[in-house]
Design a protein around this motif. Structure first.
Motif, short mmCIF file in Angstrom:
data_model
loop_
_atom_site.label_atom_id
_atom_site.label_comp_id
_atom_site.label_asym_id
_atom_site.label_seq_id
_atom_site.Cartn_x
_atom_site.Cartn_y
_atom_site.Cartn_z
N VAL A 35 0.85 -1.19 0.00
CA VAL A 35 0.00 0.00 0.00
C VAL A 35 0.89 1.25 0.00
CG1 VAL A 35 -1.55 1.38 1.43
CG2 VAL A 35 -2.01 -1.04 1.08
N VAL A 36 0.58 2.19 -0.88
CA VAL A 36 1.23 3.50 -0.89
C VAL A 36 0.15 4.54 -0.58
CG1 VAL A 36 2.56 5.17 -2.21
CG2 VAL A 36 2.88 2.72 -2.62
N GLY A 37 0.30 5.25 0.52
CA GLY A 37 -0.73 6.20 0.90
C GLY A 37 -0.19 7.28 1.81
N ASN A 38 -1.10 8.01 2.43
CA ASN A 38 -0.71 9.02 3.39
C ASN A 38 -1.81 9.18 4.43
OD1 ASN A 38 -2.72 10.39 2.06
ND2 ASN A 38 -1.40 11.97 1.19
N ILE A 39 -1.55 9.97 5.44
CA ILE A 39 -2.58 10.19 6.47
C ILE A 39 -3.14 11.60 6.39
CG2 ILE A 39 -1.56 8.48 8.02
CD1 ILE A 39 -0.56 10.91 9.72
N ALA A 72 -1.31 -0.83 -4.06
CA ALA A 72 -2.56 -0.10 -3.84
C ALA A 72 -2.24 1.38 -3.74
CB ALA A 72 -3.26 -0.59 -2.58
N ASP A 73 -2.61 2.14 -4.77
CA ASP A 73 -2.33 3.58 -4.80
C ASP A 73 -3.37 4.30 -3.95
OD1 ASP A 73 -1.22 6.04 -5.62
OD2 ASP A 73 -2.73 6.23 -7.20
N ASP A 74 -2.91 5.08 -2.98
CA ASP A 74 -3.77 5.82 -2.06
C ASP A 74 -4.71 4.86 -1.32
OD1 ASP A 74 -4.72 7.99 -0.69
OD2 ASP A 74 -6.07 8.67 -2.27
N GLY A 75 -4.13 3.78 -0.79
CA GLY A 75 -4.96 2.75 -0.16
C GLY A 75 -4.73 2.56 1.32
N TYR A 131 -9.01 -0.49 4.41
CA TYR A 131 -8.61 -1.68 5.18
C TYR A 131 -9.24 -2.97 4.69
CZ TYR A 131 -6.54 1.60 8.44
OH TYR A 131 -5.77 2.58 8.99
N ARG A 132 -10.23 -2.89 3.83
CA ARG A 132 -10.84 -4.12 3.34
C ARG A 132 -9.84 -4.96 2.55
NH1 ARG A 132 -14.27 -5.09 -1.31
NH2 ARG A 132 -15.33 -7.08 -1.03
N LEU A 133 -8.89 -4.31 1.89
CA LEU A 133 -7.83 -5.02 1.17
C LEU A 133 -6.67 -5.25 2.13
CD1 LEU A 133 -6.74 -6.19 -1.48
CD2 LEU A 133 -5.87 -3.90 -2.03
N ALA A 134 -6.46 -6.49 2.52
CA ALA A 134 -5.36 -6.82 3.43
C ALA A 134 -4.04 -6.51 2.76
CB ALA A 134 -5.43 -8.29 3.82
N ARG A 135 -3.09 -6.04 3.59
CA ARG A 135 -1.81 -5.63 3.03
C ARG A 135 -0.65 -6.27 3.79
NH1 ARG A 135 -3.52 -0.63 4.90
NH2 ARG A 135 -5.31 -1.18 3.61
N ASP A 136 0.49 -6.38 3.09
CA ASP A 136 1.70 -6.94 3.68
C ASP A 136 2.71 -5.86 4.04
OD1 ASP A 136 1.35 -10.02 3.22
OD2 ASP A 136 0.75 -9.06 1.34
N ILE A 137 2.73 -4.79 3.25
CA ILE A 137 3.68 -3.70 3.47
C ILE A 137 2.95 -2.38 3.28
CG2 ILE A 137 5.79 -2.56 2.61
CD1 ILE A 137 6.76 -5.31 1.68
N GLU A 138 3.20 -1.43 4.16
CA GLU A 138 2.61 -0.11 4.06
C GLU A 138 3.70 0.95 3.90
OE1 GLU A 138 -1.48 -0.46 6.69
OE2 GLU A 138 0.36 0.21 7.69
N ILE A 139 3.50 1.84 2.93
CA ILE A 139 4.40 2.97 2.70
C ILE A 139 3.60 4.25 2.88
CG2 ILE A 139 5.97 4.11 1.10
CD1 ILE A 139 6.26 1.44 -0.38
N CYS A 140 4.02 5.09 3.80
CA CYS A 140 3.34 6.36 4.06
C CYS A 140 4.17 7.50 3.49
CB CYS A 140 3.12 6.56 5.56
SG CYS A 140 2.28 8.10 5.98
N PHE A 172 7.33 1.79 5.99
CA PHE A 172 8.25 2.76 5.41
C PHE A 172 7.57 4.13 5.42
CE2 PHE A 172 9.36 -1.29 3.49
CZ PHE A 172 10.75 -1.30 3.53
N ARG A 173 8.34 5.15 5.81
CA ARG A 173 7.85 6.53 5.78
C ARG A 173 8.77 7.31 4.85
NH1 ARG A 173 7.45 4.21 10.23
NH2 ARG A 173 9.51 4.81 11.01
N VAL A 174 8.17 7.92 3.84
CA VAL A 174 8.92 8.63 2.81
C VAL A 174 8.58 10.11 2.90
CG1 VAL A 174 9.25 8.92 0.32
CG2 VAL A 174 8.99 6.62 1.29
N CYS A 175 9.60 10.93 3.03
CA CYS A 175 9.43 12.38 3.16
C CYS A 175 9.73 13.05 1.82
CB CYS A 175 10.36 12.92 4.26
SG CYS A 175 10.32 14.71 4.45
N ASN A 176 8.74 13.72 1.26
CA ASN A 176 8.87 14.33 -0.05
C ASN A 176 9.14 15.83 0.07
OD1 ASN A 176 8.69 15.07 -2.76
ND2 ASN A 176 6.46 15.14 -2.73
N GLY A 177 10.30 16.27 -0.37
CA GLY A 177 10.53 17.67 -0.58
C GLY A 177 11.23 18.44 0.51
N SER A 178 11.70 17.79 1.54
CA SER A 178 12.40 18.51 2.59
C SER A 178 13.24 17.53 3.39
CB SER A 178 11.41 19.25 3.49
OG SER A 178 12.08 20.10 4.39
N GLU A 179 13.84 18.04 4.47
CA GLU A 179 14.68 17.19 5.31
C GLU A 179 13.83 16.14 6.01
OE1 GLU A 179 18.39 16.00 6.58
OE2 GLU A 179 17.89 17.64 5.20
#
Length: 331
Positions: A48-52, A140-143, A147-156, A187-194
């Motif tokens: 899953v690739v998403g954000n909060i 899963a883009d923006d997923g 939660y209905r789709l079970a996931r193995d790895i989450e990227i925020c 995994f937490r990915v920071c876009n555009g800054s430190e």
């Protein structure tokens, strides 16, 4: 209201609504964790690739970058998306050059990048269409909240400049879930800054523009240095795009539209001969509207190689555990 989301104080009258939203969000997650709401488990790994937070953080460029890295490693990834902004109701596979009005702008952009994509409100059903085509990993883009789709790895994905705003949930702040939810992802990915502690740095690279009517024509962004251009952006956070053009030396005339905006010819009629420069996400919807001096800027997500290496190592562990037969437990 959104300006207040990124100020020091929340919107006072919205705080009770935010508390109610937090309660409902936590209760829904609890129902999935306890098995009261059923998750669908696929026979392949799900990433899953998403954000909060609401608004653009760079999820789609990162999804494309992850899919390309998986392809290079010998996998056949497929991307499943809600297809927001499109009219398609039932699960469907996309072809190259698919209609964004039907399938949504982001899925069409991903598909035009050479990646298999399926859209549908029922994301597990859409994912099964990808499995039938031979895909062995589902992205899963923006997923993150689906939660209905079970996931193995989450990227925020985190906006490095705006971060989490005032830290409040909707509508008092910009968050879909509490900040603690981001900390629970793999995994937490920071876009555009430190980046903060435990986060991976990502930057979006785009130094060329492509002519919308004649894609073989390209020119460097710096070729407009000192010149005025109409900058068009119908994305989650248009100021990021405008700033990128300014850093290339352009004099930017801003035209910000709502995210997933359906463009009309009048939206690009500015009454002068200045060039029009837009995002790739907008360009997929403007091919029939664009004049000869309309351009888009393709961007790529740039991350250090160690990020992809760790992701591939985590996937190998998942595959060794029989993939989605034992997906990550909700925490």
């Amino acid at each position: 209201m959104q300006a207040r989301w990124y100020s020091a104080r929340p919107i006072w009258w919205a705080c009770p609504l935010a508390a109610l939203f937090a309660l409902l969000t936590s209760f829904r997650r609890l129902l999935y964790r306890r098995g009261r709401l059923q998750q669908v488990r696929l026979p392949v790994p799900v990433v899953v690739v998403g954000n909060i937070s609401v608004g653009g953080t760079g999820k789609t460029p990162l999804t494309i970058a992850v899919a390309k890295a998986l392809q290079a490693a010998g996998y056949r990834p497929g991307v499943v998306s809600r297809g927001y902004g499109g009219s398609q109701q039932t699960p469907a596979l996309l072809n190259q050059g698919a209609d964004p009005a039907r399938y949504g702008d982001e899925p069409c952009l991903i598909r035009d990048s050479g990646i298999e994509v399926a859209v549908g409100r029922d994301r597990p059903a859409a994912a099964w269409l990808l499995l039938a085509m031979g895909c062995d990993i589902i992205l899963a883009d923006d997923g993150l909240q689906h939660y209905r789709l079970a996931r193995d790895i989450e990227i925020c994905v985190i906006d490095g400049v705006r971060r989490f705003g005032n830290g409040w949930l909707l509508p008092a702040g910009p968050l879909r879930e509490p900040v603690s939810r981001a900390a629970a992802t793999d995994f937490r990915v920071c876009n555009g800054s430190e980046p903060g502690p435990g986060e991976w740095r990502m930057r979006l690279i785009g130094d060329q523009a492509v002519n919308i009517r004649m894609p073989t024509q390209r020119r460097a962004l710096t070729s407009w240095q000192g010149q005025s251009v109409h900058a068009v952006a119908g994305i989650g956070h248009p100021p990021r795009f405008f700033q990128m053009l300014r850093e290339a030396g352009m004099r930017v005339i801003e035209h910000a539209f709502p995210d997933h905006h359906r463009f009309q010819a009048a939206d690009l009629a500015f009454g002068d001969q200045l060039p029009v420069v837009m995002t790739a996400k907008d360009a997929v919807k403007c091919q029939a509207l664009a004049g000869g001096d309309c351009w888009y800027v393709p961007v790529q997500a740039d991350l250090e190689a160690a990020f992809f290496q760790q992701l591939l190592e985590r996937l190998s562990i998942v595959a060794g555990q029989a993939g989605a037969a034992s997906p990550r437990a909700l925490r």
